[in-house]
Design an enzyme around this catalytic site. Structure first.
Site, PDB file in Angstrom:
ATOM      1  CG  ASP A  51       5.010   0.732 -14.555  1.00  0.00           C
ATOM      2  OD1 ASP A  51       4.976   1.412 -13.578  1.00  0.00           O
ATOM      3  OD2 ASP A  51       4.243   0.679 -15.227  1.00  0.00           O
ATOM      4  N   GLY A  52       6.974   0.657 -11.506  1.00  0.00           N
ATOM      5  CA  GLY A  52       7.572   1.498 -10.484  1.00  0.00           C
ATOM      6  C   GLY A  52       7.467   3.029 -10.784  1.00  0.00           C
ATOM      7  NE  ARG A 116       7.135   7.231   4.977  1.00  0.00           N
ATOM      8  CZ  ARG A 116       6.220   7.735   3.942  1.00  0.00           C
ATOM      9  NH1 ARG A 116       5.044   7.478   4.409  1.00  0.00           N
ATOM     10  NH2 ARG A 116       6.740   8.216   2.965  1.00  0.00           N
ATOM     11  CG  ASP A 201       4.627   3.094   5.479  1.00  0.00           C
ATOM     12  OD1 ASP A 201       5.528   3.285   5.954  1.00  0.00           O
ATOM     13  OD2 ASP A 201       4.829   2.995   4.175  1.00  0.00           O
ATOM     14  CG  ASN A 202      -0.053   6.682   3.955  1.00  0.00           C
ATOM     15  OD1 ASN A 202       1.121   6.511   3.652  1.00  0.00           O
ATOM     16  ND2 ASN A 202      -1.206   6.114   3.467  1.00  0.00           N
ATOM     17  CG  ASP A 211       2.658   8.744   1.980  1.00  0.00           C
ATOM     18  OD1 ASP A 211       3.782   9.391   1.442  1.00  0.00           O
ATOM     19  OD2 ASP A 211       2.735   7.329   2.241  1.00  0.00           O
TER      20      ASP A 211
END
Length: 539
Positions: A51-52, A116, A201-202, A211
């Site tokens: 559902d994002g 990033r 990616d963080n 994040d």
């Protein structure tokens, strides 16, 4: 409900609103195609049960923590607003088959950029073992364009200094990213902050804390503290954060090749990172200990001995540093005994230690794992590790010893440990005072520097949990109160001082309260966490 703040936006050249904001940013610079955006969005939706949507619980934590970090003086992205609605989604918070409904929420995140380390890995070629590759493999033209954009936009001084030589420019860029990252994680370690998920990616390309997922500020000092309940191997434990960030820089170096050859970037990483981290860490720790005149070679030993004393006594990381500014330098046995009483109250109680070292495996399960490790090591490697087994055995041993220990024995032992370290600390402070002309002036500066580097207020998990539970019941006043307190982490609050004066006898008792919401007691924001907080799990 909207909790909003307005900031000076001059330093923040862009902001993102969830994935849409990222798409607009990349699309405007030509780095992300619509196909890539749709793929990212689908991946995000699948991860979020299709559902994002973000929920109130995690949104409040991110909102409060990013602001807490900013006011602690640590480089970070920020939160502009936190907006929630009556819409609900179902989440299995602990992945244990017990989902519940939670309110949908959106956090407005603010930063100069959300690029990033991992942004450069979308161009990676296929891995020789797994066959996995980046979605933009072979698009070296886009990668070069993105690198040019990052340097020209966020590192203009480097571009100006090396405008005629791209290899030198890229070398200077990687060196600066390495230094910023080393300084950032050093500052995390000095306030006891644990990120929780430090993948590439963080990691921000401009050296910001980014994040806020399963983060946590450490309460009882434990170098192996894990803030992420789903990090079963301790990959991102507190004491591993510096090395993990260095590893991530190595992956960034690989992603920048050949624009920055590895024979250039890897030596920079090896030479610069540990040096910058160690220098910045010790510089902050000297301030936290109030060592303002001299920089001695064995100061790092004094720091490590201090941390070891905190570990063996189970001392609260934040409060112990904060109380240290009241240590009496003069030789007065009564004042020293009074100080030992105060610092002993910041050590873990017998009840807290029993909870901390409570065995986590059923004895039969442990026995089976031990036999399996001997009889079938290959099968054992699939379901467990020797490290985890050894930790469990250590936990059992410690728990057994605690059963034989009395409260008075524990207090006496803790005071002994602290008395030993305080003798070393006193001798070091006396060296600091040897060449000062006015001891009173030195002492005032000593206390001032300590109080401006040792926060009184951090976002402890139990404080965030109280605010979340109130907000889930429609009361956002606690969120606003916590936010106001976190905006001045180094300042004494008059109302808080009054609370502590009135509740000084209750705080220790509150730490022993049974782990039930019905028996919770209100404790000051600067207090050690109550015992029920040890049951909180963030994933």
């Amino acid at each position: 409900m909207c909790i909003g703040q307005y900031y000076n936006m001059k330093k923040y050249c862009c902001f993102t609103f969830c994935l849409l904001g990222n798409f607009l940013l990349f699309e405007n610079t030509g780095f992300l195609t619509k196909q890539h955006f749709i793929a990212s969005l689908l991946s995000f939706m699948i991860f979020s049960q299709a559902d994002g949507r973000k929920v109130l619980r995690s949104s409040i934590r991110e909102f409060l923590c990013s602001e807490a970090m900013f006011h602690l003086g640590i480089p970070t992205t920020r939160a502009g607003t936190c907006v929630t609605s009556d819409s609900e989604v179902i989440r299995d918070i602990f992945y244990d088959g017990n989902p519940k409904k939670e309110k949908c929420t959106v956090v407005l995140r603010i930063a100069p950029t959300f690029i990033r380390f991992g942004s450069f890995e979308i161009f990676k070629p296929a891995d020789e073992y797994t066959g996995r590759k980046g979605p933009s493999v072979n698009r070296n033209d886009i990668r070069i364009q993105m690198l040019d954009y990052v340097i020209s936009t966020f590192y203009p001084e480097i571009l100006e200094a090396h405008s005629d030589n791209k290899v030198e420019r890229n070398t200077a860029f990687f060196r600066e990213v390495t230094r910023r990252t080393a300084r950032m994680v050093a500052e995390w370690q000095c306030v006891g902050f644990c990120h929780g998920v430090l993948n590439t990616d963080n990691m921000s390309i401009v050296g910001l804390t980014i994040d806020y997922g399963p983060f946590g500020f450490m309460d009882r000092y434990d170098p192996e503290h894990i803030c992420n309940g789903s990090d079963n191997t301790g990959r991102y434990a507190y004491n591993k954060q510096p090395e993990v960030c260095k590893w991530n820089l190595g992956k960034l170096a690989e992603a920048l090749d050949p624009e920055l050859p590895l024979e250039i970037s890897i030596p920079i990483l090896e030479e610069e990172y540990d040096t910058e981290f160690g220098k910045h860490y010790l510089q902050i720790m000297r301030k936290k200990l109030g060592l303002i005149q001299l920089q001695l070679a064995d100061d790092d030993k004094l720091v490590s001995d201090f941390l070891e004393t905190m570990q063996v006594t189970g001392a609260d990381f934040t409060n112990t540093f904060h109380f240290l500014s009241s240590f009496p330098v003069e030789s007065d046995p009564l004042k020293l005994e009074d100080f030992l009483d105060k610092i002993s109250k910041q050590c873990a109680s017998l009840e807290e230690l029993k909870v901390a070292y409570r065995p986590q495996m059923d004895p039969r399960q442990l026995s089976m794992m031990l036999m399996l490790a001997q009889s079938n090591p290959q099968l054992f490697a699939l379901i467990g590790t020797k490290s985890n087994i050894n930790k469990e055995l250590e936990r059992i041993e410690q728990f057994s010893k605690l059963q034989q220990l009395t409260t008075s024995d524990l207090l006496s032992r803790n005071k002994g440990h602290w008395k030993d370290w305080l003798q070393k600390y006193k001798a070091r402070l006396e060296k600091d005072m040897e060449h000062v002309s006015n001891v009173d002036t030195w002492h005032a500066e000593h206390v001032k520097i300590m109080n401006s580097n040792n926060p009184k207020y951090i976002l402890r998990n139990y404080i965030a949990q109280n605010a979340i539970e109130a907000a889930e019941n429609g009361d956002f006043m606690e969120v606003e109160k916590v936010l106001k307190r976190l905006e001045k982490p180094y300042e004494e609050c008059y109302s808080e001082v009054m609370e502590e004066t009135e509740e000084v006898e209750d705080v220790a008792a509150a730490a022993s309260v049974a782990c039930s919401s019905t028996t919770r007691q209100r404790v000051p924001y600067s207090s050690k966490p109550p015992l029920w907080a040890s049951e909180l799990c963030v994933t």
